[in-house]
Design an enzyme around this catalytic site. Structure first.
Site, PDB file in Angstrom:
ATOM      1  N   LYS A  85      76.334  36.816  78.088  1.00 21.74           N
ATOM      2  CA  LYS A  85      76.132  35.581  77.332  1.00 21.74           C
ATOM      3  C   LYS A  85      74.653  35.222  77.182  1.00 21.74           C
ATOM      4  CE  LYS A  85      80.386  33.983  76.548  1.00 21.74           C
ATOM      5  NZ  LYS A  85      80.876  33.572  75.213  1.00 21.74           N
ATOM      6  N   SER A 337      81.275  43.023  80.850  1.00 22.04           N
ATOM      7  CA  SER A 337      80.631  41.846  80.264  1.00 22.04           C
ATOM      8  C   SER A 337      80.187  40.794  81.262  1.00 22.04           C
ATOM      9  CB  SER A 337      81.569  41.207  79.236  1.00 22.04           C
ATOM     10  OG  SER A 337      82.835  40.930  79.830  1.00 22.04           O
TER      11      SER A 337
END
Length: 454
Positions: A85, A337
């Site tokens: 992110k 991720s």
């Protein structure tokens, strides 16, 4: 491209802000005017964030031999705040003009997006406000505060937190940064693909965890521009399969979500910009069950010494579940991720993974209630090296005779083959034996350390 909010949202004198409830919540995520992010935007993002983002390794996995694939792991959980992110958050903030930087930004998030915005806002000297729902993990709330952000704990869920954040953005003239559908966010997330293409040669497929679709959109655009022959595989949990529903509906549609180990993917509706950007680039979308996500988390810890969250483990979960058999002998990149998994949840994941792996077993055995009956059963477990974790005995509901007792045992075995050995031994010694959720042999193609499946 310079994306700006319409002047009416920034406080045009001719517009009553009280009337904006009738407008779309976020003008940059407008279903009537979706933005398609370009490859040029992604390359621009890569240049502009290069000084603030780690170029994370993409290394061949020890799981390659086990799965008969050449698996490469893009370890973006090694970013400072533990997730990819940061890429989008950094780019969205470096693209702010001076006035927007002074006023500050606001975001709504359960954790990863919030931490990324707070960290890079702190690094760039931009005031940050994050709205986190009441269910947000305390650890992630504290991390945001450590980055000197204004943390607002309001809303029962993400939908409520998002409404509160957008209302505050209008009232205080703060720039609202959508965590997965802002065009700059999508472009920033796509930079991970540029790194992968430099790090791994002759890629056959890239597997992308999918929630709101921002990462999938950015990666798919970059990869298909550089090499259209590489397959883009999206993967999501069956408890939050919003992208699959969008594919069925030919557009984003609200999808009820349930509690999931892949909480980072729990977005009820795919972003409109993300959908418009990615929909023509996706080769396959896979939906995985929760038990495979838990097993994948366990495999990463045992085989790779990597602690990843449920969202980051979904790619491996798809392989373990046998949903990527067409890539046997191929070169596949999995994007890990994020690694921000709560320690309590991690413990539950490991236990669930052990159960799914056939190594945590619960059985019921009816034994003699005379002295030594339960002791004999325990010795039987010990004789083949099975570790007993819990024992409960029950007399009242045993219908056979008053001299018997039902013993429920939770135990840990080495692997599936060891569990089969235990089952056969108990059936040979006792008349009444039952197992709860004993795993199916056919599901265990990738059971580490077991030769039962050859």
């Amino acid at each position: 491209m310079d994306y700006r909010y319409p002047s009416s949202i920034e406080g045009d004198d001719d517009v009553n802000l009280n009337d904006t409830e009738e407008m779309v919540d976020d003008p940059l995520c407008n279903p009537d005017k979706p933005v398609k992010v370009s490859f040029e935007e992604i390359t621009s993002a890569a240049y502009k964030i290069r000084m603030g983002i780690k170029n994370t390794p993409c290394e061949k996995s020890h799981l390659s031999d086990l799965t008969n694939m050449s698996i490469f792991l893009k370890k973006d959980f090694l970013q400072h705040t533990g997730s990819f992110k940061e890429r989008g958050a950094r780019y969205a903030m470096v693209m702010l003009n001076e006035d927007e930087r002074k006023r500050g930004v606001i975001a709504a998030s359960l954790g990863n997006h919030a931490q990324a915005v707070c960290y890079h806002g702190y690094q760039l000297g931009i005031p940050v406000t994050v709205v986190m729902p009441l269910i947000a993990p305390i650890m992630k709330i504290q991390k945001c505060r450590e980055y000197h952000a204004n943390v607002v704990i309001e809303g029962n869920d993400m939908a409520e937190a998002k409404k509160i954040a957008y209302k505050m953005s209008r009232e205080k003239s703060l720039t609202y940064i959508n965590g997965y559908d802002h065009p700059h966010i999508i472009a920033g997330q796509g930079t991970i693909a540029l790194e992968i293409m430099e790090q791994v040669q002759n890629i056959d497929a890239i597997v992308v965890p999918t929630g709101g679709g921002g990462l999938l959109a950015g990666v798919s655009v970059a990869v298909k521009m550089l090499n259209p022959n590489i397959k883009i595989i999206g993967v999501e949990s069956e408890r939050c399969a919003s992208y699959s529903k969008a594919m069925e509906n030919n557009g984003p549609v609200f999808t009820p979500i349930e509690g999931t180990l892949a909480d980072g993917l729990a977005v009820p509706e795919v972003g409109f910009n993300a959908w418009e950007t990615s929909r023509n680039h996706i080769d396959k979308m896979i939906v995985v069950k929760e038990e495979w996500i838990a097993l994948a988390i366990l495999r990463f810890i045992e085989n790779e010494k990597c602690v990843v969250e449920g969202a980051g483990a979904c790619g491996l979960a798809a392989i373990l579940a046998g949903q990527m058999e067409e890539f046997k002998g191929k070169r596949v990149v999995l994007i890990l991720s994020g690694g921000n998994i709560d320690t309590t949840i991690l413990g539950r994941c490991l236990e669930r993974g052990l159960a799914a792996d056939g190594r945590l077993i619960k059985c019921r055995v009816t034994v003699s209630d005379r002295p030594g009956g339960i002791l004999e059963l325990c010795k039987l477990f010990g004789s083949i090296g099975v570790s007993i974790k819990d024992v409960i005995h029950e007399r009242a509901w045993v219908a056979s005779d008053v001299f018997s007792v039902e013993v429920k045992v939770v135990c840990e075995t080495r692997d599936y083959a060891h569990s089969v050995q235990l089952r056969d031994l108990l059936n040979s010694k006792y008349k009444i034996v039952s197992f709860e959720n004993f795993p199916d042999k056919d599901e265990f193609k990738y059971n580490c350390g077991s030769l039962l499946y050859s």
